[in-house]
Structures are given as structure tokens and as C-alpha cells.
Design a protein around this motif. Structure first.
Motif, mmCIF file in Angstrom:
data_model
loop_
_atom_site.group_PDB
_atom_site.id
_atom_site.type_symbol
_atom_site.label_atom_id
_atom_site.label_comp_id
_atom_site.label_asym_id
_atom_site.label_seq_id
_atom_site.Cartn_x
_atom_site.Cartn_y
_atom_site.Cartn_z
ATOM 1 N N VAL A 1 27.295 40.623 22.158
ATOM 2 C CA VAL A 1 26.665 39.361 22.546
ATOM 3 C C VAL A 1 25.702 39.652 23.694
ATOM 4 O O VAL A 1 26.090 40.246 24.702
ATOM 5 N N THR A 2 24.450 39.262 23.531
ATOM 6 C CA THR A 2 23.436 39.537 24.560
ATOM 7 C C THR A 2 22.858 38.273 25.181
ATOM 8 O O THR A 2 22.048 38.357 26.107
ATOM 9 N N ASP A 3 23.254 37.097 24.692
ATOM 10 C CA ASP A 3 22.743 35.845 25.250
ATOM 11 C C ASP A 3 23.129 35.742 26.729
ATOM 12 O O ASP A 3 24.314 35.772 27.068
ATOM 13 N N PRO A 4 22.136 35.631 27.641
ATOM 14 C CA PRO A 4 22.446 35.656 29.075
ATOM 15 C C PRO A 4 23.327 34.511 29.534
ATOM 16 O O PRO A 4 24.148 34.673 30.447
ATOM 17 N N TYR A 5 23.195 33.336 28.928
ATOM 18 C CA TYR A 5 24.009 32.193 29.340
ATOM 19 C C TYR A 5 25.474 32.417 28.940
ATOM 20 O O TYR A 5 26.391 32.069 29.690
ATOM 21 N N THR A 6 25.677 32.983 27.758
ATOM 22 C CA THR A 6 27.033 33.284 27.313
ATOM 23 C C THR A 6 27.657 34.346 28.199
ATOM 24 O O THR A 6 28.826 34.233 28.603
ATOM 25 N N ILE A 7 26.891 35.382 28.528
ATOM 26 C CA ILE A 7 27.396 36.452 29.379
ATOM 27 C C ILE A 7 27.778 35.903 30.751
ATOM 28 O O ILE A 7 28.835 36.242 31.302
ATOM 29 N N GLU A 8 26.930 35.036 31.315
ATOM 30 C CA GLU A 8 27.245 34.477 32.630
ATOM 31 C C GLU A 8 28.491 33.601 32.571
ATOM 32 O O GLU A 8 29.377 33.709 33.444
ATOM 33 N N ALA A 9 28.597 32.733 31.547
ATOM 34 C CA ALA A 9 29.765 31.853 31.440
ATOM 35 C C ALA A 9 31.036 32.663 31.296
ATOM 36 O O ALA A 9 32.053 32.377 31.941
ATOM 37 N N LEU A 10 30.980 33.690 30.466
ATOM 38 C CA LEU A 10 32.153 34.515 30.255
ATOM 39 C C LEU A 10 32.501 35.302 31.517
ATOM 40 O O LEU A 10 33.664 35.393 31.912
ATOM 41 N N THR A 11 31.471 35.856 32.170
ATOM 42 C CA THR A 11 31.703 36.652 33.376
ATOM 43 C C THR A 11 32.303 35.813 34.490
ATOM 44 O O THR A 11 33.273 36.221 35.147
ATOM 45 N N ARG A 12 31.724 34.648 34.726
ATOM 46 C CA ARG A 12 32.244 33.788 35.797
ATOM 47 C C ARG A 12 33.701 33.416 35.537
ATOM 48 O O ARG A 12 34.522 33.392 36.461
ATOM 49 N N SER A 13 34.025 33.109 34.288
ATOM 50 C CA SER A 13 35.398 32.759 33.955
ATOM 51 C C SER A 13 36.316 33.959 34.124
ATOM 52 O O SER A 13 37.409 33.861 34.692
ATOM 53 N N TYR A 14 35.861 35.105 33.660
ATOM 54 C CA TYR A 14 36.678 36.320 33.709
ATOM 55 C C TYR A 14 37.005 36.710 35.143
ATOM 56 O O TYR A 14 38.158 36.991 35.464
ATOM 57 N N VAL A 15 36.001 36.715 36.006
ATOM 58 C CA VAL A 15 36.262 37.162 37.379
ATOM 59 C C VAL A 15 36.971 36.081 38.194
ATOM 60 O O VAL A 15 37.683 36.399 39.152
ATOM 61 N N ALA A 16 36.791 34.811 37.822
ATOM 62 C CA ALA A 16 37.497 33.744 38.537
ATOM 63 C C ALA A 16 39.004 33.882 38.369
ATOM 64 O O ALA A 16 39.777 33.400 39.210
ATOM 65 N N PHE A 17 39.412 34.541 37.294
ATOM 66 C CA PHE A 17 40.829 34.801 37.067
ATOM 67 C C PHE A 17 41.425 35.591 38.229
ATOM 68 O O PHE A 17 42.599 35.449 38.562
ATOM 69 N N SER A 18 40.598 36.423 38.891
ATOM 70 C CA SER A 18 41.075 37.233 40.019
ATOM 71 C C SER A 18 41.489 36.364 41.192
ATOM 72 O O SER A 18 42.390 36.725 41.958
ATOM 73 N N GLY A 19 40.819 35.237 41.357
ATOM 74 C CA GLY A 19 41.144 34.356 42.465
ATOM 75 C C GLY A 19 42.532 33.744 42.358
ATOM 76 O O GLY A 19 43.052 33.200 43.333
ATOM 77 N N GLN A 20 43.130 33.831 41.164
ATOM 78 C CA GLN A 20 44.470 33.279 40.957
ATOM 79 C C GLN A 20 45.559 34.319 41.212
ATOM 80 O O GLN A 20 46.741 33.984 41.272
ATOM 81 N N ASN A 21 45.151 35.591 41.332
ATOM 82 C CA ASN A 21 46.155 36.656 41.437
ATOM 83 C C ASN A 21 47.051 36.494 42.657
ATOM 84 O O ASN A 21 48.272 36.585 42.575
ATOM 85 N N PHE A 22 46.411 36.323 43.817
ATOM 86 C CA PHE A 22 47.188 36.143 45.046
ATOM 87 C C PHE A 22 46.820 34.814 45.672
ATOM 88 O O PHE A 22 45.631 34.535 45.845
ATOM 89 N N PRO A 23 47.803 33.999 45.981
ATOM 90 C CA PRO A 23 49.248 34.247 45.888
ATOM 91 C C PRO A 23 49.908 33.762 44.611
ATOM 92 O O PRO A 23 51.086 34.027 44.382
ATOM 93 N N HIS A 24 49.155 33.031 43.766
ATOM 94 C CA HIS A 24 49.781 32.258 42.696
ATOM 95 C C HIS A 24 50.556 33.104 41.691
ATOM 96 O O HIS A 24 51.585 32.658 41.171
ATOM 97 N N VAL A 25 50.073 34.304 41.396
ATOM 98 C CA VAL A 25 50.708 35.137 40.372
ATOM 99 C C VAL A 25 51.517 36.272 41.001
ATOM 100 O O VAL A 25 52.677 36.505 40.642
ATOM 101 N N LEU A 26 50.913 36.973 41.947
ATOM 102 C CA LEU A 26 51.553 38.173 42.479
ATOM 103 C C LEU A 26 52.771 37.874 43.353
ATOM 104 O O LEU A 26 53.750 38.622 43.332
#
Length: 243
Positions: free
Chosen positions: A112-137
Motif C-alpha cells: 500500500v503506497t497511498d500516503p493517507y492510508t500510511i499515515e492513518a495506519l502509522t499513527r494508530s500503530y505507534v499510538a499503541f505504544s502510549g498504552q504500554n505504560f502503565p496500562h499494560v505493563l
């Protein structure tokens, strides 16, 4: 790198190399990933570039393959000129001008090379990191009766994967990350954590993956000390957002 990428402010291009300043790395960690791990602070003696930023730059440059696997083999410090290979194959390495390797990437399937799709997916993917501490770890550490060293909390990425479950053209809807299964294995002072997740649009998963983290310097769990760590972490977030 895509000139229209939202990542423009988080890296520089110089002589064909990618450079990430500590300030850029820190802003990405805090503002995009919601990650306030002190190892990404510019003044940290152990400063390193967030693994999520390296992965995001890979997606911006090469697109999102149907299946992607990444393995972190080194930590990027300050002022490291990174080489993103031109026209790589299904397996390639992000390295520096001295030949040191940092990120191994494997990919397969349609891209997939569509820039809007890449940005939406990337933002969602990395936002998952913000949940790691303290909520998950924190619940995982409590369950296994261990905790990181409060004076030197070290949590780093080891591996991550991403699989697009359904074909996507151009995403315009909000993508929400959802936590799936979690697992922690303790071996002495080291903890290996696996976090599974799904990326959903309107409640339906279109991609899934996992992140593998390493926790170092483990010690017996202390509820009072951990509570103080959580409060301190929340204080860092509040202070940064207030500023």
C-alpha cells in the motif's frame, strides 16, 4: 522519503542520509506515540531514537506491505546518519555509514503506497505504544511479582510485526488500536513481553500484529514504589502538555 509525509518534522535528510536529532526523537515519542519513556529524552545519558519512529520512516519510504516483520539489532543514538537502501528486496537492513546495523526488515505481499492510508495506519500503530505504560505493563509486572528499576527503568523494543488482513485502498476513517493478548516471561532480571493488537476501522479489524519488548533490571514488585513511578510518569505527561 515522501515529501508530504507527516514525519517531515521528525527527521532530516542530509547527503542522502536520514538524521534524527534528540529533540525530534523526543517530540515524536511524546506527541505521536504518547511514549514518555525517559530513554527518549534529549538529555538522557542513555538516549536512543524510538523504535516506532524508525518503523514509521520505513513505512513512509517503502509503503505498507501485507506482511511486515522488524527486528531491532541496535539502538540509534544522537547524530547517527542512517542509510535507507534504494529499491530493497524482501529483506533489508537499516544501517549507518560505519556499517552498524539497527533495524532488520522483512516484508512480503502487495504494498500500500497511498500516503493517507500510511499515515492513518502509522499513527494508530505507534499510538499503541502510549498504552504500554502503565496500562499494560504494570498489571503484567504485578502478575509476575517483578518490576523495572525505578531509578533506571529500561523498556526497549526487540521485535514487531504487522499484517494487513483485508485489502485497503485509501483510508479516510479513524483507525483505532485494540489490545489483544499479552504475555510476559521472566528470566532472572530480564522480562520478555509480547503484546498482540488489532487495528480497527469502525470496530472491524483490518490489520493485526504484535510488539515484543524487553524489560531489564527486574527486581521484586513493590506496590508503593510502582505507584510512585506511575504518578511520576503521569506528571511528566501533564508537564509536557502544559508546556
Amino acid at each position: 522519503m515522501n515529501e508530504n509525509s507527516f514525519l517531515q518534522g521528525f527527521h532530516d535528510l542530509r547527503d542522502g542520509h536520514v538524521l534524527i536529532t534528540p529533540e525530534q526523537a523526543s517530540r515524536f515519542a511524546k506527541e505521536v506515540a504518547g511514549d514518555f519513556n525517559p530513554i527518549h529524552d534529549p538529555d538522557s545519558r542513555r538516549f536512543c531514537v524510538p523504535g516506532d519512529l524508525l518503523f514509521a520512516l520505513v513505512l513512509a519510504r517503502y509503503g505498507v506491505s501485507a506482511i511486515m516483520r522488524c527486528r531491532f539489532v541496535g539502538m540509534v543514538g544522537e547524530g547517527v546518519p542512517l542509510i535507507f537502501p534504494e529499491n530493497p528486496g524482501s529483506r533489508f537492513m537499516i544501517s549507518d555509514t560505519q556499517g552498524r546495523n539497527y533495524l532488520e526488515v522483512e516484508r512480503e505481499g502487495p504494498v500500500v503506497t497511498d500516503p493517507y492510508t500510511i499515515e492513518a495506519l502509522t499513527r494508530s500503530y505507534v499510538a499503541f505504544s502510549g498504552q504500554n505504560f502503565p496500562h499494560v505493563l504494570v498489571p503484567l509486572m504485578e502478575q509476575h511479582a517483578v518490576m523495572v528499576n525505578p531509578a533506571r527503568p529500561l523498556v526497549i523494543y526487540e521485535r514487531m510485526s504487522l499484517e494487513v488482513l483485508t485489502p485497503v485502498g485509501s483510508l479516510t476513517e479513524t483507525v483505532e488500536p485494540t489490545l489483544g493478548g499479552t504475555e510476559m516471561k521472566v528470566d532472572g532480571k530480564r522480562g520478555d513481553v509480547r503484546l498482540d493488537y488489532a487495528l480497527c476501522v469502525e470496530g472491524e479489524p483490518f490489520a493485526s500484529g504484535s510488539k515484543h519488548l524487553v524489560l531489564s533490571g527486574l527486581r521484586p514488585y513493590d506496590a508503593a514504589v510502582m505507584s510512585a513511578m506511575v504518578e511520576e510518569y503521569a506528571g511528566w505527561k501533564d508537564a509536557y502538555r502544559a508546556a
